[in-house]
Design an enzyme around this catalytic site. Structure first.
Site, mmCIF file in Angstrom:
data_model
loop_
_atom_site.group_PDB
_atom_site.id
_atom_site.type_symbol
_atom_site.label_atom_id
_atom_site.label_comp_id
_atom_site.label_asym_id
_atom_site.label_seq_id
_atom_site.Cartn_x
_atom_site.Cartn_y
_atom_site.Cartn_z
ATOM 1 N N ALA A 194 0.795 -1.231 0.000
ATOM 2 C CA ALA A 194 0.000 0.000 0.000
ATOM 3 C C ALA A 194 0.829 1.283 0.000
ATOM 4 O O ALA A 194 0.547 2.219 -0.751
ATOM 5 C CB ALA A 194 -0.943 -0.026 1.201
ATOM 6 N N CYS A 201 2.522 -11.698 4.757
ATOM 7 C CA CYS A 201 2.727 -10.890 3.555
ATOM 8 C C CYS A 201 4.002 -10.037 3.691
ATOM 9 O O CYS A 201 4.914 -10.389 4.454
ATOM 10 C CB CYS A 201 1.510 -10.019 3.256
ATOM 11 S SG CYS A 201 1.484 -9.389 1.545
ATOM 12 N N ASP A 261 -3.954 -2.618 4.103
ATOM 13 C CA ASP A 261 -4.221 -1.920 2.838
ATOM 14 C C ASP A 261 -5.264 -0.847 3.041
ATOM 15 O O ASP A 261 -5.249 0.180 2.363
ATOM 16 C CB ASP A 261 -4.656 -2.926 1.776
ATOM 17 C CG ASP A 261 -3.464 -3.780 1.393
ATOM 18 O OD1 ASP A 261 -3.225 -4.795 2.063
ATOM 19 O OD2 ASP A 261 -2.735 -3.373 0.470
HETATM 20 O O1 LIG Z 1 -1.235 -6.734 1.969
HETATM 21 C C1 LIG Z 1 -0.193 -6.180 1.691
HETATM 22 C C2 LIG Z 1 0.377 -6.158 0.312
HETATM 23 O O2 LIG Z 1 -0.493 -6.726 -0.655
HETATM 24 P P1 LIG Z 1 -0.036 -6.767 -2.186
HETATM 25 O O3 LIG Z 1 1.252 -7.523 -2.236
HETATM 26 O O4 LIG Z 1 -1.189 -7.498 -2.872
HETATM 27 O O5 LIG Z 1 0.075 -5.334 -2.668
HETATM 28 C C3 LIG Z 1 0.545 -5.393 2.739
HETATM 29 O O6 LIG Z 1 0.448 -5.990 3.991
HETATM 30 C C4 LIG Z 1 -0.078 -3.998 2.833
HETATM 31 O O7 LIG Z 1 -0.183 -3.440 1.534
HETATM 32 C C5 LIG Z 1 0.765 -3.067 3.683
HETATM 33 O O8 LIG Z 1 2.007 -2.802 3.059
HETATM 34 P P2 LIG Z 1 2.843 -1.463 3.416
HETATM 35 O O9 LIG Z 1 3.002 -1.477 4.890
HETATM 36 O O10 LIG Z 1 4.141 -1.618 2.678
HETATM 37 O O11 LIG Z 1 2.027 -0.300 2.967
#
Ligand SMILES: O=C(COP(=O)(O)O)[C@H](O)[C@H](O)COP(=O)(O)O
Length: 318
Positions: free
Chosen positions: A25, A131, A200
């Protein structure tokens, strides 16, 4: 509809977000804002109205790439709301400044929330991750930089195995990593002191929308008595949920789950591939933001304060 030429970088960024070359995100938000900056620099507009229209068109193209991470429309809103000026040069400058300000703010927010999240981790703790979240990793990084020894149990996170990215980045911080398949999570919760995930989107009721599998992990963590926290900058707060809207969950290509040849060998089956799920607030212990940590149920107060103006769509054709 008017034809507004998009800078090649806008098209490339949109394609990279859709194909998940640019993913996560916070990274999506920064990529989208920077693409708006390029559009501003390269737009061949002969009037302020034409310039504004081309910026809106670029924002619409970026907006349509992925539906769930609210950081994307929030980034577009941030930049377009600050677009101001009587002539094209002034408008261009206002966008360039807004993009720089936005990206700097993202970096600062991540550092600030990292320090808050690190306070929840004790020396010698083992953290289970799901993730790949730069916000979640910022908490572990701050803990490690503060001299705490942290170990990690990393879920691989099917179907795209973003856990591998997490494992690599944790190794870069010197954190010992154990990689597990997703279905081994409940067993390994016995060895975890914390579960740490990103987000997200965060809904007004405190529901956390994150990579598919987060909600099941949260329920298991509660059953095992392991605290679970979400690390999420406030750019992840979803203003539309203040007025009762739900967050769209992206459904991705079935081929990410099973390759077409293997699938054909099985016979006729349905395959579904939702990318995200919703963890109800009662299963989340804390949401860690750059403004401090919050119980999920109280996040609505912060959301009203920061996004009270609601969820305008400044990219819509007037
Ligand atoms: O679920 C995901 C990524 O999903 P995808 O791989 O489908 O984009 C991450 O946990 C969040 O986006 C937060 O990430 P951040 O903390 O880097 O914003």
């Amino acid at each position: 509809m008017t034809d507004h030429r998009l800078a090649p970088d806008v098209e490339e960024t949109a394609e990279a977000i859709a194909s998940m070359e640019i993913r996560g995100a916070a990274t999506i938000a920064a990529g989208a804002a920077e693409a708006l900056g390029t559009q501003a620099r390269e737009a061949e507009a002969d009037s302020p109205a034409a310039f504004r229209a081309s910026m809106r068109a670029a924002a619409r193209r970026l907006r349509e790439t992925r539906p769930t991470a609210v950081s994307l429309p929030n980034a577009l809103r941030y930049v377009l709301r600050r677009m101001d000026g009587r002539n094209v040069d002034a408008l261009r400058e206002s966008v360039t400044d807004a993009v720089a300000e936005f990206v700097a703010q993202l970096d600062r927010a991540q550092e600030d929330l990292g320090r808050v999240g690190a306070n929840r981790l004790a020396d010698g703790d083992t953290v289970m991750t799901h993730c790949h979240s730069t916000d979640a990793l910022a908490c572990i990084e701050a803990a490690v930089e503060g001299g705490k020894e942290i170990e990690a149990i990393v879920k691989e996170t099917r179907p795209r195995n973003q856990g591998h990215i997490t494992a690599e980045q944790l190794r870069g911080m010197g954190v010992p990593v154990t990689l597990i398949v997703d279905s081994a999570a409940r067993r390994y919760l016995n060895e975890a002191d914390h579960v740490l995930v990103g987000a997200d989107s965060i809904a007004a009721d405190g529901g956390v929308i994150n990579k598919i599998g987060t909600s099941g992990l949260a329920v298991n963590a509660r059953e095992r008595g392991v605290p679970i926290m979400t690390a999420a900058q406030t750019i992840k707060l979803h203003p539309e949920t203040l007025t009762g809207h739900t967050v769209e969950i992206e459904m991705r290509d079935e081929a990410e789950v099973i390759d077409p040849e293997t699938r054909a060998g099985i016979g006729e089956i349905a395959v579904e591939n939702p990318a995200f799920d919703v963890t109800p607030p009662r299963y989340m212990d804390a949401i860690v933001t750059e403004h401090g940590q919050f119980p999920p149920e109280s996040i609505v107060t912060l959301m009203r304060e920061l996004f009270g103006e609601g969820a305008a769509e400044p990219w819509a054709e007037p």
